[in-house]
Design an enzyme around this catalytic site. Structure first.
Site, mmCIF file in Angstrom:
data_model
loop_
_atom_site.group_PDB
_atom_site.id
_atom_site.type_symbol
_atom_site.label_atom_id
_atom_site.label_comp_id
_atom_site.label_asym_id
_atom_site.label_seq_id
_atom_site.Cartn_x
_atom_site.Cartn_y
_atom_site.Cartn_z
ATOM 1 N N MET A 1 0.846 -1.200 0.000
ATOM 2 C CA MET A 1 0.000 0.000 0.000
ATOM 3 C C MET A 1 0.885 1.255 0.000
ATOM 4 S SD MET A 1 -3.379 -0.902 2.117
ATOM 5 C CE MET A 1 -2.737 -0.668 3.750
ATOM 6 N N GLY A 2 2.168 1.102 -0.327
ATOM 7 C CA GLY A 2 3.064 2.252 -0.388
ATOM 8 C C GLY A 2 3.530 2.685 0.991
ATOM 9 N N GLY B 1 10.818 -2.805 5.798
ATOM 10 C CA GLY B 1 10.065 -4.067 5.731
ATOM 11 C C GLY B 1 9.706 -4.381 4.287
ATOM 12 N N HIS B 2 9.115 -3.394 3.597
ATOM 13 C CA HIS B 2 8.784 -3.582 2.176
ATOM 14 C C HIS B 2 10.063 -3.845 1.362
ATOM 15 C CE1 HIS B 2 5.448 -0.720 3.470
ATOM 16 N NE2 HIS B 2 4.776 -1.765 3.036
ATOM 17 N N GLN C 1 -10.330 -2.839 1.978
ATOM 18 C CA GLN C 1 -9.845 -3.546 3.168
ATOM 19 C C GLN C 1 -9.838 -2.679 4.418
ATOM 20 O OE1 GLN C 1 -5.913 -4.247 1.251
ATOM 21 N NE2 GLN C 1 -5.068 -3.890 3.283
ATOM 22 N N LYS D 1 5.199 -10.256 9.208
ATOM 23 C CA LYS D 1 4.667 -9.235 10.116
ATOM 24 C C LYS D 1 3.133 -9.328 10.154
ATOM 25 C CE LYS D 1 3.811 -4.781 11.423
ATOM 26 N NZ LYS D 1 2.518 -4.618 10.851
ATOM 27 N N ASP D 2 2.530 -9.558 8.977
ATOM 28 C CA ASP D 2 1.083 -9.753 8.897
ATOM 29 C C ASP D 2 0.848 -11.252 8.721
ATOM 30 O OD1 ASP D 2 0.083 -6.833 8.667
ATOM 31 O OD2 ASP D 2 1.739 -6.960 7.272
HETATM 32 P P1 AMP Z 1 1.377 -3.044 3.478
HETATM 33 O O1 AMP Z 1 1.948 -1.981 2.601
HETATM 34 O O2 AMP Z 1 1.312 -2.665 4.918
HETATM 35 O O3 AMP Z 1 0.110 -3.639 2.930
HETATM 36 O O4 AMP Z 1 2.433 -4.240 3.451
HETATM 37 C C1 AMP Z 1 2.855 -4.812 2.234
HETATM 38 C C2 AMP Z 1 3.664 -6.035 2.533
HETATM 39 O O5 AMP Z 1 4.798 -5.696 3.330
HETATM 40 C C3 AMP Z 1 2.879 -7.092 3.341
HETATM 41 O O6 AMP Z 1 3.170 -8.375 2.826
HETATM 42 C C4 AMP Z 1 3.419 -6.919 4.728
HETATM 43 O O7 AMP Z 1 3.352 -8.092 5.508
HETATM 44 C C5 AMP Z 1 4.865 -6.551 4.443
HETATM 45 N N1 AMP Z 1 5.473 -5.869 5.602
HETATM 46 C C6 AMP Z 1 4.997 -4.771 6.241
HETATM 47 N N2 AMP Z 1 5.772 -4.476 7.308
HETATM 48 C C7 AMP Z 1 6.761 -5.418 7.330
HETATM 49 C C8 AMP Z 1 7.873 -5.678 8.186
HETATM 50 N N3 AMP Z 1 8.139 -4.895 9.235
HETATM 51 N N4 AMP Z 1 8.656 -6.736 7.911
HETATM 52 C C9 AMP Z 1 8.402 -7.540 6.848
HETATM 53 N N5 AMP Z 1 7.360 -7.360 5.996
HETATM 54 C C10 AMP Z 1 6.556 -6.312 6.242
#
Ligand code: AMP
Length: 286
Positions: free
Chosen positions: A33-34, A39-40, A64, A152-153
């Site tokens: 989601m940017g 992590g990303h 969502q 993380k998720d």
């Molecule tokens: P989001 O942008 O929050 O939807 O996350 C996109 C992807 O990045 C998802 O697969 C998350 O699980 C992963 N993600 C977010 N935060 C972390 C983190 N701290 N460590 C590893 N993966 C992460």
């Protein structure tokens, strides 16, 4: 270095992927989601390493978010995100508008039963329906060989894996480790909602999970006893409101009374306007 493309439409990203596949390239996909952070970036690096052509989607998916959730205020630093992707060797950023992804009222939803009910599902009833549906759409658009998700998720990764298995979607799901700040806080785009004081208090989230791990390692098996200690730690967050503290089976996500084999201790805490989740995997059999 090959120039990174930014695709705003479904047909544009499809054409780019089609061309790459015709050259025999393996397609990697990182849905986000940017508001990209380390992590990303770890997912992007895994994709760059394991595949030949990497697509990152940046889409704040409205379906969502709960009504009254943080959809509108969710951070959207698009220019910075593109810069990160460019530096990391991404081939295509797919950044559609909500109109491009949902041109009509959406009537087809993908529902994964059972696994979406506990943990976050109790507090965000339509959240996973939005996640699975948008991932199914994105997989159908990008047609990747491997899609990369973060542990993380953890619940999300398990739900997506099950959707792919049950619906025979022709791709592999890779789950990558949680990236943490030096003090243990799981990196999240939502951490920026925290004040300085709240940010410090938020370290107690990982501390509660570490406490769980040490208790299990020292032979405690009663989950009620462990969860009580975890709650004690989380209750020290003055502006914190615990949503859940759970220890579930790492595959079925069902509650367990006694720790055996692989368990997933997971917590969700609201601190100020941020809803923070974290989890670890503990294998009690080793
Ligand atoms: P989001 O942008 O929050 O939807 O996350 C996109 C992807 O990045 C998802 O697969 C998350 O699980 C992963 N993600 C977010 N935060 C972390 C983190 N701290 N460590 C590893 N993966 C992460």
């Amino acid at each position: 270095m090959v120039k990174m493309e930014v695709a705003r439409t479904i047909s544009a990203v499809r054409n780019l992927v089609k061309a790459a596949r015709s050259e025999g390239k393996k397609i990697g996909f990182v849905p986000t989601m940017g508001a990209l952070h380390i992590g990303h970036i770890s997912l992007i690096e895994a994709a760059v390493q394991q595949t030949d052509f990497v697509v990152v989607s940046i889409f704040v998916n409205p379906t969502q978010f709960e009504p009254g959730g943080d959809f509108k205020k969710y951070p959207r630093p698009f220019g910075k995100d593109l810069e990160i992707c460019r530096k990391k060797g991404v081939d295509v950023v797919f950044a559609p508008t909500p109109q491009e992804m949902y041109p009509m009222e959406n009537l087809a939803w993908v529902n994964v039963e059972k696994l979406t009910e506990p943990l976050c599902g109790q507090f965000r009833p339509r959240h996973f329906l939005g996640v699975t549906t948008v991932c199914a759409k994105l997989f159908n658009i990008v047609l990747p060989d491997i899609a990369f998700f973060g542990r993380k998720d953890a619940q999300q990764a398990i739900v997506i894996k099950r959707m792919v298995a049950d619906l025979n979607m022709p791709l592999e799901i890779a789950v990558c480790p949680t990236i943490r700040e030096q003090d243990g806080l799981a990196v999240s785009s939502r951490n920026q909602y925290l004040t300085c004081k709240q940010r410090k208090d938020a370290t107690l989230i990982y501390k509660s999970l570490q406490k769980c791990q040490t208790m299990i390692e020292s032979g405690v098996t009663e989950t009620q006893e462990i969860m009580a200690q975890m709650r004690k730690i989380l209750n020290q967050i003055p502006s914190g409101k615990i949503e859940y503290v759970s220890i579930v089976d790492a595959e079925t996500l069902e509650n367990i009374d006694q720790v055996e084999d692989k368990v997933l201790p997971a917590v969700s805490v609201r601190i100020g306007s941020a809803r923070l989740i974290d989890n670890i995997l503990v294998d009690a059999s080793t």
